[in-house]
Motif scaffolding. Sequence first.
Motif, mmCIF file in Angstrom:
data_model
loop_
_atom_site.group_PDB
_atom_site.id
_atom_site.type_symbol
_atom_site.label_atom_id
_atom_site.label_comp_id
_atom_site.label_asym_id
_atom_site.label_seq_id
_atom_site.Cartn_x
_atom_site.Cartn_y
_atom_site.Cartn_z
ATOM 1 N N ARG A 173 0.840 -1.211 0.000
ATOM 2 C CA ARG A 173 0.000 0.000 0.000
ATOM 3 C C ARG A 173 0.873 1.258 0.000
ATOM 4 O O ARG A 173 0.669 2.194 -0.756
ATOM 5 N N ARG A 174 1.913 1.219 0.843
ATOM 6 C CA ARG A 174 2.799 2.387 0.943
ATOM 7 C C ARG A 174 3.592 2.583 -0.349
ATOM 8 O O ARG A 174 3.816 3.702 -0.790
ATOM 9 N N THR A 175 3.986 1.472 -0.973
ATOM 10 C CA THR A 175 4.716 1.597 -2.251
ATOM 11 C C THR A 175 3.817 2.257 -3.295
ATOM 12 O O THR A 175 4.242 3.148 -4.030
ATOM 13 N N GLN A 176 2.547 1.816 -3.338
ATOM 14 C CA GLN A 176 1.631 2.391 -4.339
ATOM 15 C C GLN A 176 1.396 3.879 -4.060
ATOM 16 O O GLN A 176 1.371 4.696 -4.986
ATOM 17 N N LEU A 177 1.259 4.227 -2.791
ATOM 18 C CA LEU A 177 1.051 5.645 -2.452
ATOM 19 C C LEU A 177 2.283 6.468 -2.830
ATOM 20 O O LEU A 177 2.159 7.582 -3.334
ATOM 21 N N ALA A 178 3.474 5.879 -2.601
ATOM 22 C CA ALA A 178 4.709 6.610 -2.950
ATOM 23 C C ALA A 178 4.739 6.904 -4.454
ATOM 24 O O ALA A 178 5.227 7.944 -4.883
ATOM 25 N N GLU A 179 4.191 5.978 -5.245
ATOM 26 C CA GLU A 179 4.164 6.191 -6.704
ATOM 27 C C GLU A 179 3.189 7.312 -7.101
ATOM 28 O O GLU A 179 3.246 7.821 -8.211
ATOM 29 N N LEU A 180 2.276 7.634 -6.177
ATOM 30 C CA LEU A 180 1.249 8.642 -6.494
ATOM 31 C C LEU A 180 1.598 10.040 -5.989
ATOM 32 O O LEU A 180 0.855 10.988 -6.230
ATOM 33 N N VAL A 181 2.739 10.146 -5.271
ATOM 34 C CA VAL A 181 3.066 11.420 -4.619
ATOM 35 C C VAL A 181 3.083 12.594 -5.591
ATOM 36 O O VAL A 181 2.620 13.683 -5.278
ATOM 37 N N ASP A 182 3.602 12.387 -6.808
ATOM 38 C CA ASP A 182 3.696 13.517 -7.730
ATOM 39 C C ASP A 182 2.607 13.503 -8.810
ATOM 40 O O ASP A 182 2.709 14.202 -9.809
ATOM 41 N N GLU A 183 1.557 12.724 -8.582
ATOM 42 C CA GLU A 183 0.407 12.753 -9.512
ATOM 43 C C GLU A 183 -0.352 14.068 -9.296
ATOM 44 O O GLU A 183 -0.757 14.374 -8.173
ATOM 45 N N THR A 184 -0.532 14.828 -10.358
ATOM 46 C CA THR A 184 -1.114 16.165 -10.168
ATOM 47 C C THR A 184 -2.649 16.187 -10.280
ATOM 48 O O THR A 184 -3.266 17.169 -9.919
ATOM 49 N N VAL A 185 -3.243 15.131 -10.820
ATOM 50 C CA VAL A 185 -4.712 15.156 -10.930
ATOM 51 C C VAL A 185 -5.352 14.607 -9.644
ATOM 52 O O VAL A 185 -4.691 13.926 -8.846
ATOM 53 N N THR A 186 -6.620 14.912 -9.457
ATOM 54 C CA THR A 186 -7.359 14.440 -8.273
ATOM 55 C C THR A 186 -7.316 12.906 -8.194
ATOM 56 O O THR A 186 -7.464 12.215 -9.207
ATOM 57 N N LEU A 187 -7.098 12.402 -6.980
ATOM 58 C CA LEU A 187 -7.000 10.947 -6.780
ATOM 59 C C LEU A 187 -8.284 10.434 -6.113
ATOM 60 O O LEU A 187 -8.772 11.071 -5.176
ATOM 61 N N VAL A 188 -8.775 9.308 -6.587
ATOM 62 C CA VAL A 188 -9.992 8.735 -5.986
ATOM 63 C C VAL A 188 -9.711 7.285 -5.574
ATOM 64 O O VAL A 188 -9.231 6.483 -6.384
ATOM 65 N N PHE A 189 -9.990 6.988 -4.302
ATOM 66 C CA PHE A 189 -9.748 5.638 -3.761
ATOM 67 C C PHE A 189 -11.048 5.063 -3.202
ATOM 68 O O PHE A 189 -11.860 5.805 -2.636
ATOM 69 N N TYR A 190 -11.206 3.754 -3.318
ATOM 70 C CA TYR A 190 -12.258 3.054 -2.585
ATOM 71 C C TYR A 190 -11.607 2.463 -1.340
ATOM 72 O O TYR A 190 -10.425 2.074 -1.377
ATOM 73 N N GLU A 191 -12.354 2.388 -0.238
ATOM 74 C CA GLU A 191 -11.794 1.742 0.952
ATOM 75 C C GLU A 191 -12.898 1.117 1.790
ATOM 76 O O GLU A 191 -14.055 1.543 1.733
ATOM 77 N N SER A 192 -12.512 0.055 2.514
ATOM 78 C CA SER A 192 -13.489 -0.641 3.354
ATOM 79 C C SER A 192 -13.289 -0.222 4.813
ATOM 80 O O SER A 192 -12.271 0.371 5.162
ATOM 81 N N SER A 193 -14.254 -0.585 5.649
ATOM 82 C CA SER A 193 -14.182 -0.193 7.062
ATOM 83 C C SER A 193 -12.973 -0.827 7.760
ATOM 84 O O SER A 193 -12.444 -0.258 8.699
ATOM 85 N N HIS A 194 -12.523 -2.016 7.281
ATOM 86 C CA HIS A 194 -11.401 -2.700 7.954
ATOM 87 C C HIS A 194 -10.109 -1.894 7.876
ATOM 88 O O HIS A 194 -9.256 -1.994 8.739
ATOM 89 N N ARG A 195 -9.941 -1.158 6.782
ATOM 90 C CA ARG A 195 -8.618 -0.552 6.568
ATOM 91 C C ARG A 195 -8.626 0.961 6.488
ATOM 92 O O ARG A 195 -7.593 1.571 6.237
ATOM 93 N N ILE A 196 -9.791 1.568 6.695
ATOM 94 C CA ILE A 196 -9.857 3.011 6.423
ATOM 95 C C ILE A 196 -8.853 3.801 7.273
ATOM 96 O O ILE A 196 -8.154 4.687 6.761
ATOM 97 N N VAL A 197 -8.737 3.444 8.567
ATOM 98 C CA VAL A 197 -7.846 4.229 9.430
ATOM 99 C C VAL A 197 -6.391 4.055 8.981
ATOM 100 O O VAL A 197 -5.659 5.041 8.791
ATOM 101 N N GLU A 198 -5.981 2.792 8.745
ATOM 102 C CA GLU A 198 -4.588 2.544 8.326
ATOM 103 C C GLU A 198 -4.281 3.253 7.005
ATOM 104 O O GLU A 198 -3.214 3.825 6.828
ATOM 105 N N SER A 199 -5.225 3.198 6.079
ATOM 106 C CA SER A 199 -4.967 3.823 4.775
ATOM 107 C C SER A 199 -4.807 5.332 4.907
ATOM 108 O O SER A 199 -3.925 5.925 4.289
#
Length: 311
Positions: A173-199
């Motif tokens: 998850r952290r690797t994927q987020l690191a790849e998105l750090v310099d993405e300039t367009v709006t980012l949209v994620f889906y998330e479930s209740s199990h992981r929302i806080v960690e994400s």
Amino acid sequence: MFAAPLKLKNLVRAVSLRIYSQMSGGLLSVKSGLLYVVATPIGNLGDISLRAKQILTEVDFIAAEDSRRTRPLLKHLGISKDIISLHEHNERQRVQGLLTRIEAGESMALVSDAGTPLISDPGYHLVKQARSMGITVSPVPGASALVAALSVSGLPTDHFRFQGFLPSKRSARRTQLAELVDETVTLVFYESSHRIVESVEDMCEILGGDREAILARELTKVYETVLGQSLEAILAALQADANQSRGEFVLVVRGAAKEVAADLSEADKLLALLLPEMSVKSASRLVSTYMGLSKNEVYQRALKLQQDADS
Ligand code: SAM
């Protein structure tokens, strides 16, 4: 009172009828030998469209991700029909049988548990194969959590990147987020209740807690909430009230500022020069100090560059 000549009245009536029948044409008849991809509500059953109801009533058969989720919807619509299960584990095996029936002239509707099929839901193999066989695939558009959340986010919607679900394992998850750090367009994620806080914790650390964001929870349902204004504010709200972590979520996050993206790509070039000469830690410390960038952000990038070089 002005009385329009008869010919004119007839012409107006004919044109109105034509427009009406064009507008409602899709509503009136289900065609045979067709695959309909039908969106269903993401919570509020009132969001089913008239056309979706019509198609589900008239098709020869319906394939659904989980009949236990679709049956109550059909019951609500007064439709009694067999449901064929089509989920991620059996889709590939079932596709051919379903398409053979369509080729023989039957009409089929594909639905998922909620929202638009194929959007983080099964159906890709079915649609791909149907199209390659020349079968007409027709959309019956409706709800999707992605579009619903974007529409209330107040963030730029002219360009966006739909990332779907982040990996469940923390390191991936952290690797994927690191790849998105310099993405300039709006980012949209889906998330479930199990992981929302960690994400959201990981996003705060890697994308930066001050990034503007909204958390859209339980859209169209009783406990609908849209939290903002930044990732750290969302995290604080989640930590302060356990109820805020219940349900289904879409996270919409502002893209990186263009200058930050440019700085980070400059940082990558420096890191690529330094990494063969020193450790990830030393290279990222030098680059972050020199360029005035976040230590953690540069460290994550250095780590990724090193991993890519090693693989
Ligand atoms: N096909 C669906 C669509 O078109 O939105 C998405 C299906 S995906 C398996 C389920 C995810 O969509 C949930 O985990 C959540 O992230 C999001 N979602 C679905 N319904 C939602 C709702 N009512 N409010 C917020 N998010 C929702």
